[in-house]
Write a protein that holds these residues in place. Structure first.
Motif, short mmCIF file in Angstrom:
data_model
loop_
_atom_site.label_atom_id
_atom_site.label_comp_id
_atom_site.label_asym_id
_atom_site.label_seq_id
_atom_site.Cartn_x
_atom_site.Cartn_y
_atom_site.Cartn_z
N GLY A 45 -2.52 4.98 -2.31
CA GLY A 45 -1.99 4.21 -1.20
C GLY A 45 -0.77 4.86 -0.58
O GLY A 45 -0.60 4.90 0.64
N LEU A 80 -7.16 -0.72 -3.77
CA LEU A 80 -6.22 -1.60 -3.08
C LEU A 80 -6.93 -2.51 -2.07
O LEU A 80 -6.56 -3.66 -1.90
CB LEU A 80 -5.14 -0.76 -2.37
N PHE A 115 -2.54 3.57 8.17
CA PHE A 115 -2.61 2.17 7.75
C PHE A 115 -2.92 1.26 8.94
O PHE A 115 -3.79 0.39 8.88
CB PHE A 115 -1.32 1.72 7.10
N ILE A 153 -6.59 3.81 -2.64
CA ILE A 153 -6.86 2.91 -1.51
C ILE A 153 -8.18 2.16 -1.68
O ILE A 153 -8.31 1.00 -1.27
CB ILE A 153 -6.81 3.68 -0.16
N ILE A 178 0.83 -1.21 0.00
CA ILE A 178 0.00 0.00 0.00
C ILE A 178 0.86 1.26 0.00
O ILE A 178 0.62 2.20 -0.76
CB ILE A 178 -0.96 -0.02 1.21
#
Length: 262
Positions: free
Chosen positions: A180, A150, A188, A147, A140
């Motif tokens: 990401g 992802l 994260f 995101i 990521i």
DNA sequence: AAGAATGTTATGTA
DNA sequence: CTACATAACATTCT
């Protein structure tokens, strides 16, 4: 119906009900991947879940790989099971319980080597103890991809589907369009922890519940469909009342609050 | 009752 | 090599 929580729930239930037993395995409607019927009356050693994939390990090193896809469905029964409903591709019967499988994307006999290959190409599964979190972070944090995409990439994080993607990004107030590589480590980690918590609740109640039962004022098992979620398919944001925006992202419908998620 | 849907893979293109 | 789009496939629920 299937996101990772359901798959792990099935693994848990089937281990409890069928492990160690001699089972009858048939394919009532024939045409689908009939190789499964070669397993007639075999002993089930264990069931493993990786992301959205299920692996039934049988005596003799045979592995039954099941993936539900978008429509696949398990139906549980007491033995003996009733007349099959719909197109039952696989029927497993034990002494006390039985289950049917309808409409899976995959239901095939594979070798242990093939099982490893499938597990290896999957990313970190928030429901597994052996999840490789660093690998997920590495993917990521280096990606220019967004995101929202992802999270649906099973080689990055395994087990998250369209509902959990929308809900987890909402809870973390992250805009789905953020690359990401713009997430910092704290963001994260927080996202990861949200996913772990959400999926665990999903396994526990066998449904996706991301809203707080205390806020709703009902026990989780009593919450309506619309009460269980915060953002997915919602009209307006539960935090700020702004209209929820919906659009296609990564070939699936995304839902997000344009005000809260930045 | 038509259409959407809690998914993946294979293939082609840039 | 990566990223992205598209089609194909399966069936149930609203």
């Amino acid at each position: 119906m299937p996101e990772g929580h359901m798959i792990h729930r099935v693994a848990r239930d089937h281990n409890r009900l069928y492990r160690g037993q001699q089972l009858s395995v048939t394919s009532p409607q024939g045409r689908f991947q009939a190789s499964a019927t070669k397993l007639d009356a075999k002993t089930l050693e264990r069931v493993d879940a990786y992301g959205k994939h299920l692996f039934y390990w049988w005596a003799g090193d045979q592995v039954l790989h099941i993936h539900l896809g978008l429509y696949g469905k398990f139906r549980n029964h007491r033995s003996p099971p009733p007349t099959p409903r719909g197109a039952v591709r696989l029927r497993v019967i034990g002494d006390t319980h039985a289950f049917d499988l309808n409409g899976p994307t995959a239901c095939e006999l594979i070798t242990p080597t093939q099982q490893i290959a499938i597990a290896d190409r999957l990313g970190a599964d928030p429901l597994r103890k052996d999840a490789d979190i660093e690998q997920a972070w590495s993917r990521i944090s280096r990606s220019r991809s967004v995101i929202g995409k992802l999270l649906l990439d099973q080689s990055v994080i395994a087990g998250v589907g369209n509902v959990y993607r929308a809900e987890a990004l909402f809870v973390n107030q992250l805009a789905p369009e953020r690359a990401g590589q713009t997430l910092d480590r704290n963001q994260f980690d927080s996202l990861w922890q949200t996913l772990v918590a959400m999926l665990r609740i999903g396994v526990k109640y066998n449904r996706i519940i991301t809203a707080d039962p205390d806020e709703v004022g009902k026990p989780p098992s009593r919450m309506n469909r619309s009460e269980r979620l915060l953002c997915y398919k919602k009209e307006c944001c539960p935090r700020c009342k702004t209209a929820i925006k919906s659009w296609e992202l990564g070939a699936r419908k995304m839902y997000a609050c344009p005000a809260c998620q930045v």
